[in-house]
Enzyme design. Structure first.
Site, PDB file in Angstrom:
ATOM      1  N   GLY A  48       0.787  -1.218  -0.143  1.00 30.24           N
ATOM      2  CA  GLY A  48       0.376  -0.368  -0.304  1.00 30.24           C
ATOM      3  C   GLY A  48       0.686   1.646  -0.185  1.00 30.24           C
ATOM      4  O   GLY A  48       0.227   2.153  -0.354  1.00 30.24           O
ATOM      5  N   CYS A 257     -27.801  -8.835 -16.467  1.00 28.93           N
ATOM      6  CA  CYS A 257     -27.026  -8.177 -17.868  1.00 28.93           C
ATOM      7  C   CYS A 257     -27.797  -8.801 -18.882  1.00 28.93           C
ATOM      8  O   CYS A 257     -28.452  -9.749 -19.098  1.00 28.93           O
ATOM      9  CB  CYS A 257     -25.722  -9.359 -18.254  1.00 28.93           C
ATOM     10  N   CYS A 260     -25.846 -11.871 -20.610  1.00 32.47           N
ATOM     11  CA  CYS A 260     -25.483 -13.601 -19.818  1.00 32.47           C
ATOM     12  C   CYS A 260     -26.031 -13.565 -19.375  1.00 32.47           C
ATOM     13  O   CYS A 260     -26.670 -14.609 -18.418  1.00 32.47           O
ATOM     14  CB  CYS A 260     -24.414 -13.129 -20.321  1.00 32.47           C
ATOM     15  N   CYS A 282     -22.573  -6.831 -19.184  1.00 30.92           N
ATOM     16  CA  CYS A 282     -20.830  -7.430 -18.278  1.00 30.92           C
ATOM     17  C   CYS A 282     -20.361  -5.939 -18.913  1.00 30.92           C
ATOM     18  O   CYS A 282     -19.586  -6.017 -20.426  1.00 30.92           O
ATOM     19  CB  CYS A 282     -21.146  -8.285 -18.641  1.00 30.92           C
ATOM     20  N   CYS A 288     -18.387 -12.488 -19.402  1.00 30.59           N
ATOM     21  CA  CYS A 288     -19.330 -12.234 -20.292  1.00 30.59           C
ATOM     22  C   CYS A 288     -19.638 -13.104 -21.931  1.00 30.59           C
ATOM     23  O   CYS A 288     -20.634 -13.995 -21.751  1.00 30.59           O
ATOM     24  CB  CYS A 288     -20.374 -11.165 -21.249  1.00 30.59           C
TER      25      CYS A 288
END
Lengths: 312, 200
Positions: A48, A257, A260, A282, A288
């Site tokens: 980080g 979606c 899909c 998606c 997808c």
């Protein structure tokens, strides 16, 4: 541009090193790669924390992923298989250009399949498929400093990180709640890594934040203009900042979606006509397509080779 | 003693990438060893794997500290300077990298550069030759990069590393990072990992 001459040029590089007028493997010179590699090792050791590095001019402008490209170039080897996504899609301009860049300068295999890739460079999304061990996700980062819009002076933000003084960030989140009734940040949502450094996850939607936590793969972040590299090692704690009474909530979508039918993915809004028609699909194109190939159907799915078209 | 200079990497581009990748994953997954093909021509007492790490990470921008065993062999300094162009550090605290062939005689961890609170990355990375992995002291690793906990035996892990590790970890974000060079592989000990001795 076709791929064959590129591969021929790249395989010449693989065999005997660059000749006159050729690139070194993966574009960058070896000294630059060593400098970046040293920064990456320190970034991994201090999860980080933003390691300063001597970012180079790249053959594309800042904002097009120069940080991510330098990180990818420094880690890439001839056996790697590279996937590049831009907002989740393999077929958008940034992704296509960067994929072609490495196909040409490194001759590495490229793929659009998330599970086949050893290195995935991304702009603003994390693939829906969980990263596996030995996979590296390289983020392109525009502004690596999560405190920058709260405190413009680098000298000050550096001290704040040194002292783990993140009160200002909590004030900002609190003010969101006071003004809007909820934390209004929907992307670039700050996280705390391993309980110490507050980190900018790059402008990924906050939907993706939970995927960074305890992830099996290695996550590397490169900011070219700002000259910073940072990292999240595998199996590292990554918590989105929040309050006990206002816990972090990822984005939610009202509809599945359209192609899909997935209800657990991040969706893009696509305008379909000039009368207000729109669909939600998606953002992760590979995920997808995989789902459609295994028989999942959304309400706008069309069977046949042109099913997906150029929707991105 | 031969005066001819020994060769470095056969292929600096790909050998360097392979060794870096091993070091990157070693520090990412503490306690899991990654195979490394050593630089066979590295002059003793530099081990081939230690030599390969130096060729991969050092260049004219770095300063390398040599332990007493390495400093006593002029061929080592010549080889390093020719192949990498690195400067040598006079004291361990000033070094970006410390090359340690004789772990038993190494200084305490606090003698190396720990970085500052504002720039914890400006700390020494210790590259230490050890006898091998899979035998010797039984250790348990926990922390970032470890999925739960992981146990491993390391032969020849310097007493100074074990003695100073708790303080090194407590100094986070300051601290040294260690890459252990076995005969044909490396293991990484980033400053974040916690080490418990199970059995000597």
């Amino acid at each position: 541009m076709t791929l064959e001459p590129m591969r021929a040029a790249a395989s010449a590089v693989l065999e005997g090193g660059p000749g006159e007028g050729e690139y070194n493997f993966a574009y960058l010179d070896e000294q630059t790669k060593r400098m970046i590699r040293r920064a990456i090792l320190k970034a991994i050791a201090i999860p980080g924390y933003q390691v300063p590095f001597a970012s180079r001019d790249m053959p594309m402008p800042y904002g097009w992923g120069t940080g991510g490209i330098q990180v990818t170039a420094a880690i890439l080897g001839p056996d790697d298989r590279l996937k590049v996504i831009d907002q989740g899609a393999d077929d958008t301009t940034n992704a296509v250009s960067i994929r072609a860049f490495f196909a040409r300068t490194a001759g590495v295999e490229t793929t659009t399949r998330t599970h086949e890739a050893s290195v995935i460079q991304t702009r603003h999304r994390i693939p829906e498929l969980a990263l596996g061990a030995d996979q590296v996700l390289v983020y392109q980062v525009p502004i690596p400093e999560p405190l920058r819009f709260l405190e413009p002076r680098e000298t000050e933000t550096r001290v704040m990180h040194a002292l783990a003084d993140y009160g200002l960030m909590h004030v900002k989140l609190y003010e969101d709640i006071a003004t809007h009734g909820h934390i209004a940040k929907t992307y670039d949502y700050p996280v705390k890594v391993e309980g110490r450094y507050v980190m900018d996850p790059s402008p990924t939607p906050k939907f993706d934040n939970p995927k960074m936590d305890n992830c099996a793969g290695l996550q590397l972040f490169g900011a070219g203009r700002e000259k910073r590299i940072y990292a999240i090692p595998p199996f590292t704690s990554v918590k989105s900042l929040d309050f006990e009474d206002y816990p972090f909530e990822p984005n939610k979508f009202d509809a599945p979606c359209a192609l899909c039918g997935a209800t657990d993915t991040y969706l893009d809004e696509v305008i379909t006509d000039d009368r207000g028609g729109r669909m939600f699909v998606c953002s992760d194109t590979d995920h997808c397509e995989d789902r459609q190939a295994s028989g999942h159907r959304g309400h706008l799915h069309v069977d046949g080779p042109a099913a997906r078209g150029t929707v991105a | 003693m031969p005066t001819a200079l020994q060769r470095g990497f056969d292929n600096p581009v790909f050998d360097g990438q392979a060794v870096f990748k091993a070091a990157m994953w070693a520090l990412s997954r503490p306690g899991l060893s990654r195979p490394v093909r050593g630089a066979e021509a590295a002059p003793a007492p530099l081990t081939p794997v230690l030599g390969a790490l130096a060729l991969t990470l050092a260049d004219f921008e770095t300063s390398v500290w040599l332990d007493a065993a390495l400093a006593a062999a002029p061929a080592v300094e010549r080889w390093l300077k020719f192949h990498t162009g690195t400067k040598l550090a006079a004291a361990p605290a000033e070094a970006g990298f410390a090359l340690i062939a004789d772990g038993a005689a190494m200084p305490e961890l606090a003698a190396f550069g720990l970085g500052t609170q504002a720039y914890p990355d400006q700390s020494t990375t210790l590259l230490i030759a050890v006898a091998g992995f899979g035998a010797g002291t039984a250790l348990r690793f926990e922390g970032p990069g470890v999925d739960g906990a992981l146990e491993l035996r390391i032969a020849g892990l310097p007493a100074a590393v074990l003695a100073g590790w708790a303080d090194n970890k407590a100094a986070f974000p300051r601290g040294v990072d260690v890459i252990l060079a076995g005969p044909d592989s490396v293991i990484g000990l980033p400053r974040t990992v916690s080490i418990t001795v199970l059995e000597d």
